[in-house]
Scaffold this active site. Structure first.
Site, PDB file in Angstrom:
ATOM      1  N   ASP A  77      12.356  29.644  29.072  1.00  0.00           N
ATOM      2  CA  ASP A  77      11.886  30.552  30.120  1.00  0.00           C
ATOM      3  C   ASP A  77      11.548  31.889  29.476  1.00  0.00           C
ATOM      4  O   ASP A  77      12.405  32.523  28.859  1.00  0.00           O
ATOM      5  CB  ASP A  77      12.985  30.720  31.173  1.00  0.00           C
ATOM      6  CG  ASP A  77      12.553  31.559  32.360  1.00  0.00           C
ATOM      7  OD1 ASP A  77      11.563  32.303  32.249  1.00  0.00           O
ATOM      8  OD2 ASP A  77      13.207  31.480  33.410  1.00  0.00           O
ATOM      9  N   SER A 109      13.487  31.220  40.431  1.00  0.00           N
ATOM     10  CA  SER A 109      13.018  32.536  40.026  1.00  0.00           C
ATOM     11  C   SER A 109      13.601  33.591  40.969  1.00  0.00           C
ATOM     12  O   SER A 109      14.819  33.695  41.112  1.00  0.00           O
ATOM     13  CB  SER A 109      11.484  32.551  40.003  1.00  0.00           C
ATOM     14  OG  SER A 109      11.000  33.734  39.420  1.00  0.00           O
ATOM     15  N   HIS A 152       9.042  28.768  32.706  1.00  0.00           N
ATOM     16  CA  HIS A 152       9.530  29.440  33.909  1.00  0.00           C
ATOM     17  C   HIS A 152       9.471  28.501  35.118  1.00  0.00           C
ATOM     18  O   HIS A 152       8.405  28.260  35.681  1.00  0.00           O
ATOM     19  CB  HIS A 152       8.702  30.693  34.175  1.00  0.00           C
ATOM     20  CG  HIS A 152       9.237  31.550  35.278  1.00  0.00           C
ATOM     21  ND1 HIS A 152      10.475  32.142  35.210  1.00  0.00           N
ATOM     22  CD2 HIS A 152       8.721  31.902  36.475  1.00  0.00           C
ATOM     23  CE1 HIS A 152      10.681  32.833  36.317  1.00  0.00           C
ATOM     24  NE2 HIS A 152       9.638  32.710  37.107  1.00  0.00           N
TER      25      HIS A 152
END
Length: 581
Positions: A463, A213, A500
């Site tokens: 995601d 991320s 994610h």
């Protein structure tokens, strides 16, 4: 300068630069195999012996072998020294708050000669334990257990619990923005190597940065800004266009608001009512019906991502309600229009694309997908980051503590035409824009690759925040810069169904760190990665693994653009698949 003019200028500069580059040189030989050394002093003595400009060690602690156990990891952590400290302490002239780059290092007694920078996620603000997260879901090992010396940091600011702005309050201070964007990694890396030198009597043989991320963004930024510091970089879910992804998130919330019912308590749209779980499951089933078998096997996985984008059409493949809404059975025409627009991605009134769209994938049914789209986008993630960290100048605090104003009001009032350009803006106080500070200065990473650096990327195709299509676009640019030699220095692995960083209906448990070390130090480029599901009975089960899957199903992850295609044999085993285009 308008966003459209800036985008056009940036594209022209990139194409001109790429077009005049000479052919890339032959890949350098692999780094030598790392070998460690025992400590030359006790953990207690380290604080007094270590000296580095601007650094204050605040604590050291020896952790005995077998003293520390971590969830999901069968083995106890090895004996190691924990070092905590701060760097570049200061008082801000802007908000009068105290700032420093906080850090933690864990130095194993039995060191493998390698350095592991654990780049953390979100808006940072926390010094998470420096265990060395190897990414994916429910990792069964970590960097410390593998013998790395591991560093973690808060990227230059501490989470402020005294203000409604919370994790984004540091955005008021220009230096804190720079530290978050790139400077904390640049400052801490040589410091950590000096600390390793002091404790072991030698510097690391090889250095790695690993993050997901925002941590993935840190990795790509470090490769472009400090290419000499790292031999291998592993990034998952790389938010390398972080400010633009946040723009896409609040824009997406505006679309979902069009088909949402109001929250009785606040009279703001309740985005969770736009697409309840039954409707997202309906979409997932429609995607599978059209795309599941494109890889040769109907197994609940859309492995051929690009094939699915060509094959799936929302207007044709998602059932439409003839009358009233029927959750789980059909979508209303308004819902279909909103969903199609969200997956297409944000475009302003001048036709300028702001951020990539989303790939159709069955992972839309994942819980994390809904949470990011319906909650984080208008709360203390995307909206607050956009208001106070990613735009110049930052928003007024009245966005969250004014007369009835809330973050959702800010998100729903954000204009692509009026406000999106603020992520590129600078002024007398904030002399660097968010995009300049928080994105790679050279997406081709030419200096990093020239000295032999290796880059592994992984991205879940479901995601909801950082689009896998945006990462594919980055990869296409990388190939443009390096031509047929691109895969000598970088490889991208897509993880079907993964949300994610982890989760979703996916085989999300994998060890990319070992693959990267083998590439850097042995010259063994990864031809595929075996990923495993975390079904019932796993150390850290993933409740979204479908009941029809084996609890320990394995699948091949293939270097893009290859796809894991079924050949023959056990449908639950990666051995039955081959990577092919």
């Amino acid at each position: 300068m308008s966003l459209a003019k800036f985008a056009a200028l940036a594209s022209a500069v990139l194409l001109t630069a790429c077009g005049t580059l000479p052919p890339p040189p032959a890949p350098p030989t692999p780094r030598p195999l790392a070998s460690g050394a025992p400590p030359v002093m006790t953990c207690d003595a380290l604080a007094a012996r270590f000296a580095y400009a601007g650094v204050r060690v605040t604590a050291t602690e020896r952790v005995a072998d077998g003293q520390l156990a971590l969830p999901g990891i069968a083995r106890y952590m090895p004996e190691h020294c924990v070092v905590k400290g701060v760097m570049n302490e200061r008082t801000s002239p802007v908000d009068n708050k105290r700032y420093a780059i906080g850090f933690e290092m864990r130095l194993p007694t039995y060191w493998n000669g390698r350095f592991f920078y654990q780049a953390n996620g979100g808006l940072d603000g926390f010094v998470t334990p420096a265990y060395g997260d190897i990414l994916g879901g429910g990792p069964a090992s970590n960097g410390l257990l593998k013998g790395f010396a591991v560093l973690s940091s808060d990227a230059g600011h501490a989470f402020d619990r005294t203000t409604p702005i919370g994790g984004a309050s540091f955005g008021i201070d220009p230096q804190a923005r720079r530290d978050y964007g790139y400077n904390a990694v640049a400052q801490l890396t040589p410091m950590a190597k000096s600390l390793i030198q002091t404790f072991y009597g030698k510097r690391p043989v090889t250095s790695y940065l690993v993050g997901t991320s925002n941590g993935g963004r840190h990795g790509l930024v470090a490769a472009s800004r400090t290419p000499e510091e790292y031999d291998g970089i592993l990034v998952s879910t790389p938010g390398y266009n972080l400010p633009l992804a946040a723009v896409a998130q609040v824009w997406g919330a505006q679309q979902f608001a069009k088909v949402s019912r109001p929250n009785p308590a606040t009279q703001r749209p309740d985005l969770t009512t736009s697409f309840p779980p039954a409707d997202l499951n309906l979409v997932a089933r429609a995607v599978l019906a059209r795309c599941d078998a494109l890889d040769g096997l109907a197994d609940g996985v859309v492995a051929d991502v690009q094939g699915c984008q060509k094959a799936f059409r929302a207007d044709r493949d998602i059932p439409v309600c003839a009358g009233a809404a029927q959750p789980g059975q059909c979508l209303t025409p308004a819902q279909k229009a909103v969903l199609a627009k969200v997956f297409e991605g944000p475009v302003d009134s001048a036709g300028t694309r702001i951020y990539s769209g989303l790939p159709w994938d069955a992972g839309i049914a994942g819980r994390d997908w809904a949470q990011w789209k319906f909650s984080h986008s208008v709360g203390p993630r995307d909206a607050v980051a956009l208001a106070f960290v990613f735009t110049t100048p930052p928003a007024s605090p009245a966005v969250v503590n004014g007369q009835g104003n809330t973050l959702i009001d800010y998100a729903l009032g954000f204009s692509l035409d009026r406000d999106a350009g603020k992520v590129w803006a600078s002024d007398a106080l904030f002399t660097d824009s968010a995009m300049k500070m928080m994105t790679p200065t050279d997406t081709g990473l030419r200096a990093f690759t020239k000295r032999g650096g290796k880059l592994l990327l992984a991205h879940g195709t479901a995601d909801p925040v950082f689009s896998a299509l945006d990462t594919i676009a980055w990869w296409d640019g990388y190939v443009y810069a390096h031509g047929s030699k691109a895969s000598d220095s970088a490889r991208l692995f897509l993880v079907p169904g993964m949300n994610h960083s982890r989760g979703g209906p996916a085989t999300d448990q994998m060890d990319l760190v070992d693959a990267l070390v083998n590439w850097v130090e042995r010259g063994q480029a990864p031809q595929s990665i075996v990923a495993q599901a975390r079904g019932p009975g796993s150390a850290v089960p993933n409740p979204e693994v479908p009941a029809s899957w084996s609890a320990n199903r394995t699948r091949l992850l293939c270097p893009y653009p290859q796809v894991a295609r079924y050949v023959a044999g056990d449908v639950e085993s990666a051995a039955s698949f081959r990577c092919a285009e």
